[in-house]
Scaffold this active site. Structure first.
Site, mmCIF file in Angstrom:
data_model
loop_
_atom_site.group_PDB
_atom_site.id
_atom_site.type_symbol
_atom_site.label_atom_id
_atom_site.label_comp_id
_atom_site.label_asym_id
_atom_site.label_seq_id
_atom_site.Cartn_x
_atom_site.Cartn_y
_atom_site.Cartn_z
ATOM 1 N N ARG A 49 0.926 -1.201 0.014
ATOM 2 C CA ARG A 49 0.016 -0.019 -0.093
ATOM 3 C C ARG A 49 0.939 1.122 0.076
ATOM 4 O O ARG A 49 1.910 1.387 0.632
ATOM 5 C CB ARG A 49 -0.942 0.111 1.212
ATOM 6 C CG ARG A 49 -2.228 -1.021 1.319
ATOM 7 C CD ARG A 49 -3.021 -0.555 2.214
ATOM 8 N NE ARG A 49 -2.507 -1.086 3.481
ATOM 9 C CZ ARG A 49 -2.220 0.113 4.492
ATOM 10 N NH1 ARG A 49 -2.602 1.366 4.220
ATOM 11 N NH2 ARG A 49 -1.702 -0.374 5.628
ATOM 12 N N GLU A 85 -4.845 -12.690 9.312
ATOM 13 C CA GLU A 85 -6.329 -12.245 9.610
ATOM 14 C C GLU A 85 -6.811 -11.664 8.689
ATOM 15 O O GLU A 85 -8.110 -11.256 8.224
ATOM 16 C CB GLU A 85 -6.497 -11.684 10.848
ATOM 17 C CG GLU A 85 -5.592 -10.261 10.904
ATOM 18 C CD GLU A 85 -4.521 -10.324 11.404
ATOM 19 O OE1 GLU A 85 -3.898 -9.104 11.828
ATOM 20 O OE2 GLU A 85 -3.795 -11.176 11.481
ATOM 21 N N HIS A 109 2.987 -19.499 5.674
ATOM 22 C CA HIS A 109 2.252 -19.934 6.964
ATOM 23 C C HIS A 109 0.993 -20.655 6.228
ATOM 24 O O HIS A 109 0.407 -20.267 5.507
ATOM 25 C CB HIS A 109 1.825 -18.872 7.917
ATOM 26 C CG HIS A 109 1.259 -19.254 9.247
ATOM 27 N ND1 HIS A 109 1.520 -20.606 9.586
ATOM 28 C CD2 HIS A 109 0.267 -18.830 10.074
ATOM 29 C CE1 HIS A 109 0.679 -21.018 10.852
ATOM 30 N NE2 HIS A 109 0.207 -19.672 10.904
ATOM 31 N N GLY A 135 12.304 -12.454 8.841
ATOM 32 C CA GLY A 135 12.756 -12.007 7.812
ATOM 33 C C GLY A 135 14.039 -11.356 7.724
ATOM 34 O O GLY A 135 15.005 -11.741 6.775
ATOM 35 N N ASP A 192 2.818 -24.854 14.968
ATOM 36 C CA ASP A 192 3.198 -23.401 15.046
ATOM 37 C C ASP A 192 2.425 -22.728 15.907
ATOM 38 O O ASP A 192 2.960 -21.752 16.801
ATOM 39 C CB ASP A 192 3.081 -22.696 13.500
ATOM 40 C CG ASP A 192 3.605 -21.294 13.514
ATOM 41 O OD1 ASP A 192 4.915 -21.207 13.584
ATOM 42 O OD2 ASP A 192 2.988 -20.204 13.430
ATOM 43 N N GLU A 196 3.594 -21.016 19.627
ATOM 44 C CA GLU A 196 3.481 -19.668 20.080
ATOM 45 C C GLU A 196 2.557 -19.291 21.215
ATOM 46 O O GLU A 196 2.827 -18.732 22.132
ATOM 47 C CB GLU A 196 2.807 -18.945 18.701
ATOM 48 C CG GLU A 196 3.627 -18.657 17.635
ATOM 49 C CD GLU A 196 2.776 -18.399 16.300
ATOM 50 O OE1 GLU A 196 3.242 -17.893 15.253
ATOM 51 O OE2 GLU A 196 1.621 -18.217 16.393
ATOM 52 N N GLU A 228 16.516 -10.401 37.280
ATOM 53 C CA GLU A 228 16.396 -12.054 37.344
ATOM 54 C C GLU A 228 15.276 -12.650 36.415
ATOM 55 O O GLU A 228 15.652 -13.865 36.206
ATOM 56 C CB GLU A 228 15.967 -12.272 38.917
ATOM 57 C CG GLU A 228 17.078 -12.039 40.006
ATOM 58 C CD GLU A 228 18.554 -12.558 39.434
ATOM 59 O OE1 GLU A 228 18.399 -13.826 39.172
ATOM 60 O OE2 GLU A 228 19.577 -11.765 39.780
ATOM 61 N N SER A 253 25.369 -23.174 36.929
ATOM 62 C CA SER A 253 26.057 -23.394 38.204
ATOM 63 C C SER A 253 25.564 -24.744 38.736
ATOM 64 O O SER A 253 24.048 -25.193 38.134
ATOM 65 C CB SER A 253 25.987 -22.333 39.492
ATOM 66 O OG SER A 253 24.611 -22.283 39.530
#
Length: 334
Positions: A49, A85, A109, A135, A192, A196, A228, A253
Site C-alpha cells: 500500500r 487475519e 504460513h 525475515g 506453529d 506460539e 532475574e 552452576s
C-alpha cells in the site's frame, strides 16, 4: 520416522525462468523474499500500500510497488506475506478475480489454507514455503552465503511440477542452503500456533511476568526482579539455541541445575500440561482460528485492550529504564 530434507542439489532454480513472482507485502518476510529472489536472478514484482513505511522501504530497495490487483494479474506465483487475519478477505476480493489460470498461491504460513479460508479456483494450487526464522535473518543469512532452513508443504492437488516449483522458490530465498523439511499445511499450522501460544509467546511471556510480580509483591525491588526474571532470560535462551537443554544445564552452576530439576516441575506441573493439551485441541478443531477471525471482524477490541494493558505493565516501565543503562543492548522501545 525421520523427516525428508531437501538441499541445493534437490532444487533447480531454472524452473522459475520466465515466471513472474508477485510478492504481496513488503514486511518482515516479504522484504527478504523479494530481495533474495531478485538476487537469485528471478523476476520479482512487489505489492504494498502506498503511503506506508513498507512502501517506502520497497522503493528504497529498488522496487516499484504496484496494487495487489496488478501484481496478481502479472504474477505466475502469488506470494502471500500479509497478516493471517487479512488474507481471506484480500484473497476473495482482490486476488481471486485477477488470478491467471494455473497460477500458484504460495504462503509462508499454513493458517488460511489449513482452515480452508481460501475458495481456491479450479487449476490453482497452493504451496507453502515457511522459513524458520524472521525475515531479517532470512535476508542477512542469504547475503552472507548461508540460508535459514524452511518447511515445504503442498496441497492435495499438487504434483511433481508444484513440488519442483516450491523447492526452486526455497532455493531462491536461500532455504535449500540450510535444508528444506517436508511437512503438511496441517502439521505446520497446528505446531506453529501451539508453539506460539503455549511456549514461545504465551508461555514464556506470562512465566516471566508472573515471576516478576511474585518478587515485587514479596517486597523486592522491581529492578532486581527485572534482572532475574527478564534480562537474564536471554542468557539462558542463547544456551538453549547453541546446544539444547543439556548444554544450558552444563553451562550453569550446580546450584542452578539442581533447582531446575527439583523446582521446575512444581511450576510447570501436570495441570500445566493438561492445559497445553486443551490449547492444542482448540487449535486442531479450529476453535482458536474462529475466535481470532471473529475478533478481527468486530474490530479486535479484546486484542487491543490486552495489548494496552500489557504495554503498561510495571515490568515494561522498569525495563525501559534499565535498558538505558545497558549500552550494548540494541533497545527497541514502543
Amino acid at each position: 520416522m525421520s523427516a525428508t530434507i531437501y538441499y541445493d542439489n534437490d532444487a533447480d532454480l531454472s524452473i522459475l525462468n520466465g515466471k513472474t513472482i508477485a510478492i504481496l507485502g513488503f514486511g518482515s518476510q516479504g522484504h527478504a523474499h523479494a530481495q533474495n529472489l531478485r538476487d537469485s536472478g528471478c523476476n520479482v514484482i512487489v505489492s504494498n500500500r502506498k503511503g506506508t513505511d513498507n512502501y517506502r522501504l520497497a522503493v528504497e530497495a529498488g522496487f516499484e510497488p504496484v496494487s495487489i490487483e496488478e501484481a496478481v494479474k502479472q504474477g505466475d506465483i502469488i506470494v502471500l506475506t500479509l497478516p493471517d487475519e487479512l488474507q481471506a478477505k484480500i484473497f476473495r476480493e482482490q486476488i481471486c478475480p485477477n488470478l491467471k489460470k494455473d497460477a500458484i498461491i504460495l504462503t509462508t504460513h499454513g493458517f488460511n489454507v489449513h482452515y480452508q479460508l481460501f475458495d481456491m479456483p479450479e487449476g490453482v494450487r497452493a504451496i507453502m514455503i515457511a522459513p524458520k526464522g524472521p525475515g531479517h535473518l532470512v535476508r542477512s543469512e542469504y547475503v552472507k552465503g548461508g540460508g535459514v532452513p524452511c518447511l515445504i508443504a503442498l496441497d492435495d492437488n499438487c504434483g511433481d511440477r508444484e513440488k519442483a516449483i516450491g523447492l526452486a522458490y526455497a532455493k531462491g530465498i536461500g532455504g535449500t542452503r540450510g535444508g528444506v523439511i517436508q511437512t503438511s499445511f496441517k502439521e505446520e499450522t497446528e505446531t506453529d500456533l501451539f508453539g506460539e501460544q503455549a511456549v514461545l509467546c504465551g508461555g514464556v511471556s506470562h512465566l516471566i511476568q508472573a515471576g516478576f510480580e511474585t518478587l515485587v509483591e514479596a517486597g523486592y525491588q522491581p529492578e532486581m526482579a527485572y534482572f532475574e526474571c527478564m534480562h537474564e532470560m536471554k542468557l539462558i535462551v542463547d544456551l538453549f539455541y547453541q546446544g539444547g537443554l543439556s548444554y544450558m544445564r552444563y553451562s550453569i552452576s550446580n546450584t542452578a541445575e539442581y533447582g531446575d530439576y527439583t523446582r521446575g516441575p512444581r511450576v510447570i506441573t501436570e495441570e500445566t500440561k493438561k492445559e497445553m493439551k486443551k490449547i492444542l485441541t482448540e487449535i486442531q478443531n479450529g476453535k482458536f482460528a474462529s475466535e481470532w477471525l471473529l475478533e478481527n471482524q468486530v474490530g479486535a477490541p479484546s486484542f487491543k485492550r490486552a495489548r494496552a494493558i500489557h504495554h503498561d505493565h510495571l515490568i515494561e516501565k522498569v525495563g525501559k529504564k534499565l535498558r538505558k543503562m545497558m549500552t550494548w543492548v540494541n533497545a527497541k522501545e514502543f
